[in-house]
Design a protein around this motif. Structure first.
Motif, PDB file in Angstrom:
ATOM      1  N   PHE A  46      -5.015   8.257   1.627  1.00  0.00           N
ATOM      2  CA  PHE A  46      -5.631   7.652   0.445  1.00  0.00           C
ATOM      3  C   PHE A  46      -4.908   6.362   0.076  1.00  0.00           C
ATOM      4  O   PHE A  46      -3.682   6.329  -0.010  1.00  0.00           O
ATOM      5  N   TYR A  74      -4.039   5.224 -12.165  1.00  0.00           N
ATOM      6  CA  TYR A  74      -4.076   4.856 -10.765  1.00  0.00           C
ATOM      7  C   TYR A  74      -5.497   5.122 -10.256  1.00  0.00           C
ATOM      8  O   TYR A  74      -6.043   6.200 -10.512  1.00  0.00           O
ATOM      9  N   THR A  75      -6.053   4.175  -9.520  1.00  0.00           N
ATOM     10  CA  THR A  75      -7.395   4.339  -8.967  1.00  0.00           C
ATOM     11  C   THR A  75      -7.288   4.569  -7.466  1.00  0.00           C
ATOM     12  O   THR A  75      -6.617   3.798  -6.771  1.00  0.00           O
ATOM     13  N   PHE A  76      -7.971   5.618  -7.005  1.00  0.00           N
ATOM     14  CA  PHE A  76      -7.872   6.002  -5.600  1.00  0.00           C
ATOM     15  C   PHE A  76      -9.142   5.647  -4.845  1.00  0.00           C
ATOM     16  O   PHE A  76     -10.249   5.705  -5.390  1.00  0.00           O
ATOM     17  N   GLY A  77      -8.957   5.335  -3.572  1.00  0.00           N
ATOM     18  CA  GLY A  77     -10.082   5.227  -2.677  1.00  0.00           C
ATOM     19  C   GLY A  77     -10.587   6.610  -2.290  1.00  0.00           C
ATOM     20  O   GLY A  77     -10.009   7.625  -2.675  1.00  0.00           O
ATOM     21  N   THR A 111      -0.281  -3.560  -8.049  1.00  0.00           N
ATOM     22  CA  THR A 111       0.425  -2.714  -7.097  1.00  0.00           C
ATOM     23  C   THR A 111      -0.568  -1.867  -6.316  1.00  0.00           C
ATOM     24  O   THR A 111      -1.533  -1.348  -6.880  1.00  0.00           O
ATOM     25  N   GLY A 171       2.308   0.014 -13.585  1.00  0.00           N
ATOM     26  CA  GLY A 171       2.850   1.338 -13.341  1.00  0.00           C
ATOM     27  C   GLY A 171       1.948   2.467 -13.783  1.00  0.00           C
ATOM     28  O   GLY A 171       2.421   3.566 -14.058  1.00  0.00           O
ATOM     29  N   TYR A 194      -1.068   7.007   0.230  1.00  0.00           N
ATOM     30  CA  TYR A 194      -0.693   8.407   0.098  1.00  0.00           C
ATOM     31  C   TYR A 194      -1.243   9.172   1.295  1.00  0.00           C
ATOM     32  O   TYR A 194      -2.305   8.841   1.822  1.00  0.00           O
ATOM     33  N   SER A 249       4.586   1.914  -1.566  1.00  0.00           N
ATOM     34  CA  SER A 249       4.023   1.177  -2.687  1.00  0.00           C
ATOM     35  C   SER A 249       4.376  -0.283  -2.476  1.00  0.00           C
ATOM     36  O   SER A 249       5.432  -0.616  -1.923  1.00  0.00           O
ATOM     37  N   ILE A 284       3.543  10.266  -1.449  1.00  0.00           N
ATOM     38  CA  ILE A 284       3.572   8.813  -1.396  1.00  0.00           C
ATOM     39  C   ILE A 284       4.164   8.357  -0.060  1.00  0.00           C
ATOM     40  O   ILE A 284       5.155   8.927   0.429  1.00  0.00           O
ATOM     41  N   TYR A 333      -0.880   1.263  -3.038  1.00  0.00           N
ATOM     42  CA  TYR A 333      -0.143   2.397  -2.491  1.00  0.00           C
ATOM     43  C   TYR A 333      -0.904   3.021  -1.325  1.00  0.00           C
ATOM     44  O   TYR A 333      -2.128   2.897  -1.236  1.00  0.00           O
ATOM     45  N   ILE A 392       8.171  -0.780  -1.203  1.00  0.00           N
ATOM     46  CA  ILE A 392       9.022   0.404  -1.307  1.00  0.00           C
ATOM     47  C   ILE A 392       8.513   1.436  -0.317  1.00  0.00           C
ATOM     48  O   ILE A 392       7.333   1.806  -0.350  1.00  0.00           O
TER      49      ILE A 392
END
Lengths: 114, 115
Positions: free
Chosen positions: B90, B104-107, B31, B97, B35, B48, B45, B33, B55
């Motif tokens: 981001f 969750y890994t963010f850029g 998944t 999930g 943000y 996703s 958010i 996302y 979503i």
């Protein structure tokens, strides 16, 4: 509906003292809970998460958090603060089996005073 | 190896333009996302997406659209940019999930400035 509250916009603590950053949440069912840290002009770094099991979760850089279901809290703690811990801290929640979106609190700015 | 990479890091553009931000993850997550972080540092958010479902946060204007050519990429297209779109965007990814290792890994974010 999910919500996360971080009641303190700013927390100041002296270097070497214990620190606590507060978080409470509201979500239907059992949540996944997270703490992230953001340094100036940087992305979000994962600190720790609670999924299931032991209520005391240990994470990166000596941080830990305790899941308290009855109080719906997930406070972040560290026994001895470092100046380098100064940053913006976000509590977040996602709903098991839900849309998997991570819902963030408003953030708490931690300043560790030398 | 960067786990979640976004380009560009900075984007300055004029009102009314159309722009894209690219995101790639090499973690094998299912998944992805987008943000938005506003000037007060609030994180919200936007979308996703996994290989089954997109979503959309209902508060996101339809000028914003995600495009996913494959599981490892989720690009963000923005049409008719407005001053209020200025923010840091981001990209993130997760497995199961967020229950996987590392959550969750963010850029590192894309700072968009609309002038």
């Amino acid at each position: 509906a999910q919500s996360v509250a971080q009641p303190e916009d700013q927390v100041n603590v002296a270097e070497g003292n214990p620190l606590t950053v507060k978080c409470t949440y509201s979500v239907s069912g059992n949540p996944y809970l997270f703490w992230y840290v953001q340094y100036p002009n940087r992305g979000l770094q994962f600190l720790l998460k609670y999924i299931t099991g032991d209520n005391l979760v240990k994470g990166s850089y000596g941080f830990e958090a305790e899941f308290n279901k009855s109080q719906t809290s997930f406070h972040l703690k560290k026994p001895s603060a470092l100046v380098s811990d100064s940053a913006l801290y976000f509590c977040a929640v996602s709903q098991r089996g839900g849309a998997n979106n991570l819902f963030f609190g408003t953030g708490t700015r931690l300043t560790v005073i030398p | 190896d960067t786990a979640v990479s976004q380009t560009p890091k900075y984007l300055v553009t004029q009102m009314g333009n159309d722009k894209s931000i690219k995101c790639e993850q090499n973690l094998g997550h299912d998944t992805m996302y987008w943000y938005k972080q506003d000037s007060k540092k609030f994180l919200k958010i936007m979308f996703s997406y996994n290989n089954k479902e997109l979503i959309i946060n209902e508060t996101v204007p339809n000028r914003f659209s995600p495009k996913s050519p494959d599981k490892a990429h989720l690009n963000l297209h923005i049409n008719s940019l407005e001053l209020g779109d200025s923010a840091v965007y981001f990209c993130a990814s997760s497995h199961s999930g967020g229950s996987g290792i590392g959550g969750y890994t963010f850029g590192s974010g894309t700072r968009l400035t609309v002038v």
